[in-house]
Scaffold this active site. Structure first.
Site, PDB file in Angstrom:
ATOM      1  N   TYR A 141       0.717  -0.947   0.194  1.00  0.00           N
ATOM      2  CA  TYR A 141       0.234   0.388   0.522  1.00  0.00           C
ATOM      3  C   TYR A 141       0.792   1.174  -0.028  1.00  0.00           C
ATOM      4  O   TYR A 141       0.342   2.235  -0.988  1.00  0.00           O
ATOM      5  CB  TYR A 141      -0.815   0.036   1.586  1.00  0.00           C
ATOM      6  CG  TYR A 141      -1.720   0.945   1.308  1.00  0.00           C
ATOM      7  CD1 TYR A 141      -2.197   1.884   0.559  1.00  0.00           C
ATOM      8  CD2 TYR A 141      -1.258   1.992   3.022  1.00  0.00           C
ATOM      9  CE1 TYR A 141      -2.822   3.230   0.846  1.00  0.00           C
ATOM     10  CE2 TYR A 141      -1.992   3.281   2.909  1.00  0.00           C
ATOM     11  CZ  TYR A 141      -2.950   3.945   1.912  1.00  0.00           C
ATOM     12  OH  TYR A 141      -3.287   4.685   2.306  1.00  0.00           O
TER      13      TYR A 141
HETATM   14  P1  NAD Z   1     -12.352   5.444   1.679  1.00  0.00           P
HETATM   15  O1  NAD Z   1     -11.658   3.964   1.346  1.00  0.00           O
HETATM   16  O2  NAD Z   1     -12.880   6.017   2.687  1.00  0.00           O
HETATM   17  O3  NAD Z   1     -12.743   6.720   0.509  1.00  0.00           O
HETATM   18  C1  NAD Z   1     -11.611   6.407  -0.843  1.00  0.00           C
HETATM   19  C2  NAD Z   1     -12.440   6.329  -1.694  1.00  0.00           C
HETATM   20  O4  NAD Z   1     -12.018   5.769  -3.288  1.00  0.00           O
HETATM   21  C3  NAD Z   1     -13.880   5.158  -1.592  1.00  0.00           C
HETATM   22  O5  NAD Z   1     -15.464   5.806  -0.986  1.00  0.00           O
HETATM   23  C4  NAD Z   1     -13.313   4.240  -2.819  1.00  0.00           C
HETATM   24  O6  NAD Z   1     -14.883   4.365  -3.254  1.00  0.00           O
HETATM   25  C5  NAD Z   1     -12.960   5.471  -3.874  1.00  0.00           C
HETATM   26  N1  NAD Z   1     -12.029   4.990  -4.966  1.00  0.00           N
HETATM   27  C6  NAD Z   1     -10.933   4.042  -5.142  1.00  0.00           C
HETATM   28  N2  NAD Z   1     -10.751   3.933  -6.407  1.00  0.00           N
HETATM   29  C7  NAD Z   1     -11.467   4.813  -7.040  1.00  0.00           C
HETATM   30  C8  NAD Z   1     -11.532   4.341  -8.395  1.00  0.00           C
HETATM   31  N3  NAD Z   1     -10.497   3.800  -9.068  1.00  0.00           N
HETATM   32  N4  NAD Z   1     -12.076   5.389  -9.283  1.00  0.00           N
HETATM   33  C9  NAD Z   1     -13.756   5.986  -7.843  1.00  0.00           C
HETATM   34  N5  NAD Z   1     -13.240   5.335  -7.020  1.00  0.00           N
HETATM   35  C10 NAD Z   1     -12.291   5.437  -6.458  1.00  0.00           C
HETATM   36  O7  NAD Z   1     -10.612   5.974   2.587  1.00  0.00           O
HETATM   37  P2  NAD Z   1     -10.182   7.421   3.377  1.00  0.00           P
HETATM   38  O8  NAD Z   1      -9.436   6.969   5.136  1.00  0.00           O
HETATM   39  O9  NAD Z   1     -11.008   8.630   3.048  1.00  0.00           O
HETATM   40  O10 NAD Z   1      -8.763   8.082   2.221  1.00  0.00           O
HETATM   41  C11 NAD Z   1      -9.049   8.916   1.355  1.00  0.00           C
HETATM   42  C12 NAD Z   1      -8.036   9.055   0.941  1.00  0.00           C
HETATM   43  O11 NAD Z   1      -6.633   9.008   1.753  1.00  0.00           O
HETATM   44  C13 NAD Z   1      -6.738   7.004   0.218  1.00  0.00           C
HETATM   45  O12 NAD Z   1      -6.360   7.807  -0.928  1.00  0.00           O
HETATM   46  C14 NAD Z   1      -6.030   7.629   1.563  1.00  0.00           C
HETATM   47  O13 NAD Z   1      -5.143   6.100   0.595  1.00  0.00           O
HETATM   48  C15 NAD Z   1      -5.634   8.115   1.802  1.00  0.00           C
HETATM   49  N6  NAD Z   1      -5.113   7.960   3.061  1.00  0.00           N
HETATM   50  C16 NAD Z   1      -6.052   8.017   4.157  1.00  0.00           C
HETATM   51  C17 NAD Z   1      -5.380   8.693   5.528  1.00  0.00           C
HETATM   52  C18 NAD Z   1      -6.778   7.613   6.494  1.00  0.00           C
HETATM   53  O14 NAD Z   1      -6.257   7.917   7.855  1.00  0.00           O
HETATM   54  N7  NAD Z   1      -7.514   7.690   5.912  1.00  0.00           N
HETATM   55  C19 NAD Z   1      -4.481   8.359   6.011  1.00  0.00           C
HETATM   56  C20 NAD Z   1      -3.565   8.606   5.058  1.00  0.00           C
HETATM   57  C21 NAD Z   1      -3.344   8.888   3.499  1.00  0.00           C
END
Ligand code: NAD
Length: 324
Positions: free
Chosen positions: A151
């Protein structure tokens, strides 16, 4: 840079939905895109509930690897690219192709569409997972990234790809990549630690504690992550990666103690071995983020955890009411 019309990818997700709500609250028009559909996915339905009826909001359902992105971005001033496949543990093994597609291939398509539309600013969700972790000092953007999970490798690749596009001499789009450190709060992804701990306290189901509880994490309240993300849309930067953290790190044992205080309940535990790819500690050095974004985290873990607990308890009451 004017913030009047923007695109939020991953809008049916945890952080994306909070971001879209905050932008609409400031009078910004939001085109939200996600491949999860509210009709088929309860979590997406909950995340989108506060958005769908809002006049400035337009939802595009589909996958970024397939959608026609150029008309979708259109005249927007900023794309907040939060779509991605999160989660360290499931990124080992057979699902790696999904990580490649959601985190790298989708980002490349967004970047090409940014060039075509001559988009001024892309804000990209990166992750503390790009670092690999260090137990003895806060992680700075100058540290050499050394991700310890597939990841983390895909998030680093996406970040570097975006910065490579920004470094082109003809680049129309400036890029700010935000390295979020463990974001939490109401609607947190169900697989994440704080929500799992609070739900274990409520339901008495055992929490699987991975490792001995000494691992430390820097937790960022979702409103702080959103504030940094909005600030990144207009900050003076051309190609920059910035940490977004909560101000300090906490061991999992401290988090468990805090959860017992916040809920007034014990958290039943079952101990399991350390998970592949879990790092010892994350702790964000916020010096550069403070300088570029004027960012200062404003919600402490005890306060943020209380807010998440109130949300979880309210959800639980609603579920009970619906079942009788
Ligand atoms: P989440 O899974 O709740 O939201 C991500 C969304 O992206 C999902 O609704 C998914 O359906 C959508 N998605 C993924 N691939 C897609 C595609 N190809 N086309 C259209 N939609 C797509 O995740 P989150 O926790 O809200 O995280 C959001 C972003 O922040 C992500 O990129 C994640 O890697 C990054 N991030 C999150 C955290 C955390 O603590 N939550 C920490 C570091 C980085």
């Amino acid at each position: 840079m004017q913030l009047d019309k923007v695109v939020v990818t991953g809008v049916a997700g945890f952080i994306g939905s909070h971001l879209a709500e905050a932008l609409l609250g400031r009078g910004v028009s939001v085109v939200g895109v996600d491949r999860r559909r509210a009709e088929e996915d309860l979590v997406a339905a909950e995340n989108l509930a506060g958005l769908l009826e809002q006049p400035g909001f337009h939802l595009v359902e589909g996958d970024l690897t397939e959608l026609d992105l150029v008309p979708m971005i259109g005249e927007a001033s900023t794309v907040f690219h939060l779509a991605g496949l999160p989660g360290v543990r499931p990124s080992w093994g057979d699902r790696f192709g999904e990580y490649l597609s959601a985190n790298i291939a989708a980002t490349q398509r967004v970047l090409e569409a940014c060039v075509t539309t001559r988009l001024p600013r892309l804000v990209l969700a990166s992750s503390s997972s790009v670092y690999g972790g260090s137990a003895d000092r806060p992680l700075s953007e100058d540290d050499l990234p050394a991700p310890r999970s597939p990841y983390g490798v895909t998030k680093l690749a996406a970040e570097r790809l975006a910065l490579a596009y920004a470094a082109r001499p003809d680049a129309p789009t400036s890029v700010v990549a935000l390295r979020y450190f463990t974001v939490y709060g109401p609607r947190q992804r169900p697989d994440m630690a704080i929500g799992r701990i609070l739900r274990a306290a409520l339901t008495r189901d055992h929490l699987r504690l991975f490792g001995d509880g000494s691992q430390r994490r820097d937790f960022t309240y979702v409103d702080d992550a959103v504030a940094a993300t909005i600030a990144a849309a207009t900050a003076p930067a051309h190609g920059e990666a910035l940490n977004v953290g909560g101000g300090r790190s906490w061991s999992m044992l401290e988090v468990l103690e805090l959860a017992a205080e916040v809920t007034g309940l014990d958290v039943p535990l079952v101990r399991e071995g350390r998970q592949l790819g879990d790092v010892e500690a994350t702790d964000a050095d916020l010096t550069r983020t403070r300088a570029v974004l004027g960012y200062q985290p404003s919600v402490s873990l005890p306060d943020g955890m209380s807010r998440q607990w109130q949300w979880i308890a309210a959800q639980h009451r609603l579920a009970i009411a619906a079942s009788v």
